[in-house]
Enzyme design. Structure first.
Site, mmCIF file in Angstrom:
data_model
loop_
_atom_site.group_PDB
_atom_site.id
_atom_site.type_symbol
_atom_site.label_atom_id
_atom_site.label_comp_id
_atom_site.label_asym_id
_atom_site.label_seq_id
_atom_site.Cartn_x
_atom_site.Cartn_y
_atom_site.Cartn_z
ATOM 1 N N LYS A 191 15.209 49.464 38.001
ATOM 2 C CA LYS A 191 14.537 49.631 39.293
ATOM 3 C C LYS A 191 15.447 50.445 40.211
ATOM 4 C CE LYS A 191 10.748 48.826 41.509
ATOM 5 N NZ LYS A 191 9.476 49.317 40.975
ATOM 6 N N SER A 387 4.622 50.181 39.063
ATOM 7 C CA SER A 387 5.044 49.083 39.916
ATOM 8 C C SER A 387 3.812 48.386 40.507
ATOM 9 C CB SER A 387 6.008 49.582 40.990
ATOM 10 O OG SER A 387 6.887 48.541 41.371
#
Length: 590
Positions: A191, A387
């Site tokens: 991430k 996401s």
């Protein structure tokens, strides 16, 4: 005194009458211009479709911020309607060919592939010609133009064919220098959205995932240009690697373009194909005019409906603006469709890099209610479904991705800036407080978070990450340990996402619609598109009387032009609230 009030009343009445008259006149002028813009321009015999694509290309028509000051262009055709219009051009005997005149393609790689396929189908179905001309071909514009029968480039122009790269700016040193500390909390080693604020370079994990999906996209680019231009992939890579097409004469020698000439030479070729004389004018028709001549028709006698919901843009809390996915607006749409007996299936077209974790969860809940009502749910992915975009996709009965789709990125993050160093060391301002409990001052930005506050933020981030993974496990019917392996915030490109089980098939929107019909057990149906939009004139008036931020957006877009998407991306980052489930980069197709 009586005379005074008489004059005062007369003055006020005159002012009111004048304002009303001016308002009516203004509305009349706007209405006249708007009505003229909506008039259908007839297609003459022996015409050419002029493909310019000089506006933003949304998935759904008008699902973008329409410039209120450009009354002549109050409709922005979406990808779905553009491909429909190109198909109609193939069938219309009055249209003899297409003239592509595109410098920069204002869309992503997956959407560009859909457009290119539509042009390929146009040639295959109709046998009609396509001529391309540009002063300056960006890589995206050339990718589209490479399908043409003849490619022209200006003698002093450029073909910007060089391969793909990702460059990411890092702000940590700058922020350190001014005394601002970005306190970062994230879950998932891939991430990387927070890396610009906590590192000065890309992590190995970030480079790994970017290298992978750039490789898949580059391979697709070379494959398709190779077929159209009859140049081997090895040779195309050599041309790109050495930037040989930057010299237009060299580009011609290598077969990248056919002619180094000006626009009139391209038009001369079109005249010859149309059987026109040298001085005859080429009858060109725009995409919008072509679409208006072939409006979509719906057979309202068909009761069964498949609803297509376009979720494009950032996922945000609240209603959201056009071109954004506001959870309040979309939850209402989903719940309304759940209660509509005519709707047998829903296709969710996702083109979103994610955004608010809370808004994503709200939409997930609404989609589960929809499925609970017995409606089939199929997802079709565009350029991005990452996401938060994957969060709202995972409940689907079946998920379709395109070859160039970026998806996954199952991870979350939060960023809390602290200006304590700036205030104390640079400005000489210190803070002190009296409070009834440890957290009484809240999670603020004027002082650094202490260890307990940091632990609270990390715990909250980890809890939302656990929830995200559980939603994926439930939606994909996947073991939670397997989800953990493929999550970690990692971005997957279409074919790789298929291998790891994040999507079911590779295909486009049409494939998803057929799948939804099969799941619903219906053969006859009509399509209904969501969200719906107000008339452009009403949007125009509301933009003038609405929030100041809306007017600022229009002004910024007008001033910054092609640089606006970069400004918009940074502006979105600065306005983030709460935990985010967002793609870690902005990747335009230039």
């Amino acid at each position: 005194m009586k005379q005074f009030f008489k004059f005062l009343f007369a003055s006020c009445l005159g002012t009111i009458v004048a304002l009303v008259a001016l308002s009516l006149l203004g509305i009349g002028v706007i209405s006249t211009i708007a009505s003229k813009a909506e008039q259908v321009k007839p297609i003459g015999a022996n015409s050419v479709l002029h493909l310019k694509l000089n506006q933003v290309l949304p998935e759904l028509t008008n699902n973008a911020e329409v410039d209120p000051f450009d009354l002549a262009n109050q409709k922005i055709l979406g990808l779905y309607d553009i491909t429909y219009a190109i198909d109609q051009a193939a069938q219309d005997d009055r249209i003899q060919g297409i003239f592509i005149e595109v410098d920069m393609l204002p869309t992503g790689f997956a959407a560009a592939g859909v457009l290119r396929e539509a042009l390929d189908q146009f040639k295959a179905k109709s046998g009609k010609f396509i001529i391309a001309y540009s002063k300056y071909y960006t890589q995206g514009a050339y990718y589209l133009a490479s399908v043409a029968d003849e490619i022209y480039v200006h003698p002093v122009g450029l073909v910007d064919f060089r391969g793909f790269a990702a460059q990411i700016p890092f702000y940590k040193t700058l922020l350190d220098n001014v005394g601002v500390k970005m306190q970062v909390f994230y879950a998932g080693k891939y991430k990387s959205a927070t890396e610009p604020y906590r590192r000065t370079d890309m992590s190995p994990e970030s480079k790994e995932q970017i290298r992978e999906f750039l490789g898949v996209r580059y391979d697709k680019l070379l494959n398709e240009i190779s077929v159209s231009r009859n140049i081997s992939k090895t040779e195309l890579h050599r041309i790109a690697d050495n930037y040989l097409a930057g010299d237009v004469q060299k580009a011609k020698e290598l077969g990248i373009v056919d002619f180094v000439a000006d626009r009139e030479d391209a038009l001369a070729s079109i005249r010859k194909r149309l059987g026109l004389e040298e001085d005859d004018k080429v009858k060109a028709i725009s995409l919008l005019d072509l679409y208006n001549n072939h409006p979509r028709t719906t057979d309202l006698s068909i009761k069964n409906k498949i609803a297509i919901i376009y979720a494009e843009g950032n996922i945000v809390d609240g209603k959201g603006s056009q071109g954004a996915v506001g959870d309040e607006k979309y939850v209402k749409i989903i719940d309304d469709l759940k209660d509509d007996d005519r709707v047998k299936a829903v296709v969710l077209r996702v083109n979103s890099p994610g955004g608010s974790a809370m808004a994503s969860e709200s939409m997930w809940q609404a989609l589960m209610r929809l499925k609970g009502a017995g409606k089939a749910l199929v997802v079709s992915m565009g350029d991005y479904a990452a996401s938060g975009g994957y969060y709202i996709s995972c409940p689907a009965d079946s998920i379709f991705a395109q070859t160039s789709t970026l998806t996954g990125s199952i991870g979350v993050f939060s960023i809390i800036p602290s200006v304590q160093g700036l205030m104390q060391d640079k400005l000489g301002v210190t803070m002190d407080s009296v409070k009834t409990g440890h957290f009484a001052t809240g999670i603020g930005i004027v002082t650094d978070l202490d260890p307990r506050e940091q632990q609270f933020m990390q715990n909250r981030t980890d809890q939302l990450y656990t929830l995200f993974k559980s939603r994926v496990a439930e939606g994909r019917k996947m073991d939670i340990n397997r989800v953990q392996e493929i999550a970690q915030g990692r971005v997957w490109v279409g074919p790789e996402a298929l291998k790891v089980g994040l999507v079911d098939r590779l295909g486009g929107l049409d494939d998803a619609v057929k799948s939804a019909a099969a799941l619903a057990g219906i053969e006859e149906y009509r399509l209904s598109m969501y969200p719906h939009f107000k008339e452009p004139l009403i949007e125009f008036i509301e933009s003038l009387t609405g929030e100041e931020s809306v007017r600022h957006q229009y002004l910024a877009k007008a001033k910054m032009g092609d640089l606006y998407p970069y400004y918009e991306y940074l502006d979105e980052i600065s306005r983030m609230k709460g935990v985010q489930a967002r793609l870690p980069f902005f990747l335009p197709f230039e």
